[in-house]
Design a protein around this motif. Structure first.
Motif, short mmCIF file in Angstrom:
data_model
loop_
_atom_site.label_atom_id
_atom_site.label_comp_id
_atom_site.label_asym_id
_atom_site.label_seq_id
_atom_site.Cartn_x
_atom_site.Cartn_y
_atom_site.Cartn_z
N SER A 1 0.80 -1.23 0.00
CA SER A 1 0.00 0.00 0.00
C SER A 1 0.83 1.28 0.00
CB SER A 1 -0.94 -0.01 1.20
OG SER A 1 -0.18 -0.06 2.41
N SER A 2 2.16 1.15 -0.07
CA SER A 2 3.02 2.34 -0.08
C SER A 2 3.10 2.95 -1.47
CB SER A 2 4.44 1.98 0.33
OG SER A 2 4.47 1.52 1.65
N GLY A 3 3.21 4.27 -1.50
CA GLY A 3 3.41 4.97 -2.77
C GLY A 3 4.28 6.19 -2.57
N GLU A 4 4.98 6.60 -3.62
CA GLU A 4 5.68 7.88 -3.56
C GLU A 4 5.30 8.74 -4.76
OE1 GLU A 4 9.37 8.89 -1.46
OE2 GLU A 4 10.27 9.23 -3.43
N ILE A 5 4.82 9.93 -4.43
CA ILE A 5 4.52 10.94 -5.44
C ILE A 5 5.79 11.71 -5.73
CG2 ILE A 5 3.39 13.20 -5.71
CD1 ILE A 5 1.03 12.04 -4.07
N CYS A 6 6.09 11.94 -7.01
CA CYS A 6 7.12 12.90 -7.37
C CYS A 6 6.43 13.99 -8.17
CB CYS A 6 8.24 12.25 -8.18
SG CYS A 6 9.55 13.42 -8.58
N TRP A 7 6.46 15.20 -7.63
CA TRP A 7 5.70 16.32 -8.22
C TRP A 7 6.67 17.43 -8.52
CZ3 TRP A 7 0.52 17.75 -5.37
CH2 TRP A 7 -0.30 18.50 -6.23
N TYR A 8 6.94 17.60 -9.80
CA TYR A 8 7.90 18.63 -10.20
C TYR A 8 7.14 19.80 -10.84
CZ TYR A 8 11.83 21.06 -12.15
OH TYR A 8 12.75 22.05 -12.44
N PHE A 9 7.37 21.00 -10.32
CA PHE A 9 6.72 22.20 -10.84
C PHE A 9 7.68 22.87 -11.82
CE2 PHE A 9 4.38 21.23 -7.02
CZ PHE A 9 3.07 21.48 -7.39
N THR A 10 7.29 22.85 -13.10
CA THR A 10 8.23 23.23 -14.16
C THR A 10 8.51 24.72 -14.21
OG1 THR A 10 6.38 23.33 -15.73
CG2 THR A 10 7.59 21.27 -15.61
N ASP A 11 7.64 25.54 -13.63
CA ASP A 11 7.88 26.99 -13.69
C ASP A 11 8.67 27.48 -12.47
OD1 ASP A 11 7.37 28.96 -15.62
OD2 ASP A 11 6.03 30.00 -14.23
N TRP B 1 10.46 25.48 -10.47
CA TRP B 1 11.60 24.58 -10.23
C TRP B 1 11.58 24.01 -8.83
CZ3 TRP B 1 16.65 26.98 -12.73
CH2 TRP B 1 16.39 27.32 -14.06
N GLU B 2 10.41 23.61 -8.37
CA GLU B 2 10.28 22.98 -7.05
C GLU B 2 9.88 21.52 -7.24
OE1 GLU B 2 8.25 25.97 -4.02
OE2 GLU B 2 7.48 26.20 -6.06
N GLN B 3 10.41 20.65 -6.40
CA GLN B 3 10.04 19.24 -6.42
C GLN B 3 9.57 18.81 -5.03
OE1 GLN B 3 12.24 15.61 -8.30
NE2 GLN B 3 13.06 15.77 -6.24
N PHE B 4 8.45 18.10 -5.01
CA PHE B 4 7.96 17.48 -3.78
C PHE B 4 7.95 15.97 -3.97
CE2 PHE B 4 6.17 21.14 -1.49
CZ PHE B 4 6.16 22.10 -2.49
N ARG B 5 8.64 15.27 -3.09
CA ARG B 5 8.56 13.80 -3.07
C ARG B 5 7.76 13.45 -1.83
NH1 ARG B 5 14.61 11.58 -3.72
NH2 ARG B 5 13.43 9.63 -3.62
N ILE B 6 6.59 12.88 -2.05
CA ILE B 6 5.64 12.66 -0.94
C ILE B 6 5.40 11.17 -0.79
CG2 ILE B 6 3.34 13.23 -0.05
CD1 ILE B 6 3.39 15.69 -1.93
N ASN B 7 5.86 10.62 0.32
CA ASN B 7 5.76 9.18 0.54
C ASN B 7 4.70 8.88 1.59
OD1 ASN B 7 6.49 6.34 1.18
ND2 ASN B 7 8.28 6.81 -0.09
N GLY B 8 3.89 7.86 1.37
CA GLY B 8 2.86 7.52 2.35
C GLY B 8 2.12 6.25 2.00
N GLN B 9 1.12 5.96 2.81
CA GLN B 9 0.28 4.80 2.60
C GLN B 9 -0.97 5.22 1.85
OE1 GLN B 9 1.38 1.69 3.56
NE2 GLN B 9 3.21 2.90 4.01
N ILE B 10 -1.42 4.32 0.96
CA ILE B 10 -2.56 4.66 0.11
C ILE B 10 -3.76 3.78 0.43
CG2 ILE B 10 -3.36 4.74 -2.29
CD1 ILE B 10 -0.47 5.40 -3.11
N ASP B 11 -4.87 4.45 0.67
CA ASP B 11 -6.13 3.77 0.95
C ASP B 11 -6.93 3.69 -0.36
OD1 ASP B 11 -8.16 2.59 2.40
OD2 ASP B 11 -8.91 4.47 3.25
N ILE B 12 -7.45 2.50 -0.66
CA ILE B 12 -8.24 2.30 -1.89
C ILE B 12 -9.72 2.33 -1.51
CG2 ILE B 12 -8.71 0.71 -3.79
CD1 ILE B 12 -6.04 -0.71 -3.13
N ILE B 13 -10.47 3.25 -2.10
CA ILE B 13 -11.90 3.32 -1.79
C ILE B 13 -12.71 3.04 -3.06
CG2 ILE B 13 -13.74 4.71 -0.76
CD1 ILE B 13 -11.60 6.38 0.59
N ASP B 14 -13.22 1.81 -3.15
CA ASP B 14 -14.10 1.48 -4.28
C ASP B 14 -15.53 1.29 -3.74
OD1 ASP B 14 -14.23 -1.05 -3.12
OD2 ASP B 14 -12.91 -1.99 -4.60
N GLY B 15 -16.42 0.90 -4.63
CA GLY B 15 -17.83 0.82 -4.26
C GLY B 15 -18.15 -0.22 -3.21
N SER B 16 -17.21 -1.11 -2.96
CA SER B 16 -17.47 -2.19 -1.99
C SER B 16 -16.97 -1.81 -0.60
CB SER B 16 -16.79 -3.48 -2.45
OG SER B 16 -15.38 -3.36 -2.30
#
Lengths: 196, 196
Positions: A72-82, A84-99
């Motif tokens: 359930s772990s994930g890491e976001i890499c978010w680079y802002f091209t204008d 020049w900032e980068q955020f690396r955001i690591n955490g646990q991901i919860d899946i919410i489906d219809g069930s």
């Protein structure tokens, strides 16, 4: 609940890059079912209510769901091209489906469904992503009642950050944020100024 | 050696997005030493000679090196913001630092060093990335002889692709390329048209 100290930096980056459509896109990495890294572009769907949790919409039939069920772990890499900032955001991901058994979570999923454009919602009625395309002919026109609730394939992901690595290439600043959770389940953040 | 069938698509995307400086940036995901996904923005340093292998320069003291020593798999996610194309490129990554026993690889590392700008090279003389910043004062000016070869921290990474997932959001086309290696070590690619 105190606001996470990195959240304001992220809000500022979103504002200063808002003129770029792609500034709401980021790359989400997960562990593939073969144990190898898996990485794709997804769209930021806002923070959950007033928290620092990050919302992503996805198709429940996509490969990342199977991957997240195993790890359930994930890491976001978010680079802002204008800016020049980068955020690396690591955490646990919860899946919410219809069930999902939680009425509150089902409500969050419904909210995210109606916050999406009609065009976005239509994607979830298309053929199974990743499976062989059966025909080159145009798919029959699908219509969708704008007041109809989420379809089966619609899935809300919630990433709960526990580590954030911030890098500013203009000011040459790098900050690492690491969270800890107290005995009373309060999350707090520790920040460190590190070499870029 | 036959050219990989996805390589021409990537060359086209690079050309049609060449007016954007950030089109040479992509996100490289690896498996963290804690088993969690790890993801960061890096710069494309070209293909190795006439192959489909992708070159990346990095600091040998950065966390990704330790990660790649434990698990050499990586996935590039490369989104072209103008042409709305995404390449997910999965493969094994070879680490080439100054201690590499192969003279050919050391030569490739040197070539990549001299292909970098002087400003890029200077980064490898800075303090250890990710370690606490010891002082807010400006670092003493470092000078570098332009004819001097690679410094210890300079490291060349070579990603050898074995799976590529191509998505074009304008034409709504998705192609998956999977390679196989024959008994005579010839790599060949199989392509499939799949649902986006």
């Amino acid at each position: 609940m105190a606001i996470a100290p990195w959240k304001q930096l992220l809000i500022n980056a979103l504002e200063s890059n808002a003129h770029l459509k792609h500034s709401s896109f980021f790359q989400l990495s997960t562990i593939g079912t073969n144990g190898r890294p898996s990485n794709r572009t997804v769209v930021f769907r806002g923070f959950q209510d007033n928290t620092d949790k990050i919302q992503i919409n996805t198709d429940g039939r996509s490969r990342k769901i199977e991957e997240l069920k195993r790890c359930s772990s994930g890491e976001i890499c978010w680079y802002f091209t204008d800016s020049w900032e980068q955020f690396r955001i690591n955490g646990q991901i919860d899946i919410i489906d219809g069930s999902n058994p939680s009425p509150l979570k089902l409500q969050q999923r419904e909210k995210s469904w109606f916050a999406s454009s009609l065009r976005s919602r239509l994607q979830y009625l298309g053929p199974n992503p990743g499976l062989p395309r059966l025909s080159d002919e145009t798919q029959p026109a699908i219509s969708l009642d704008p007041s109809a609730g989420p379809v089966d394939a619609f899935c809300l992901l919630i990433l709960d950050p526990d580590q954030v690595d911030y890098l500013n290439l203009k000011s040459n600043l790098r900050l690492t944020y690491i969270s800890s959770v107290s005995a009373t389940a309060e999350k707090s953040w520790n920040v460190e100024n590190v070499n870029p």
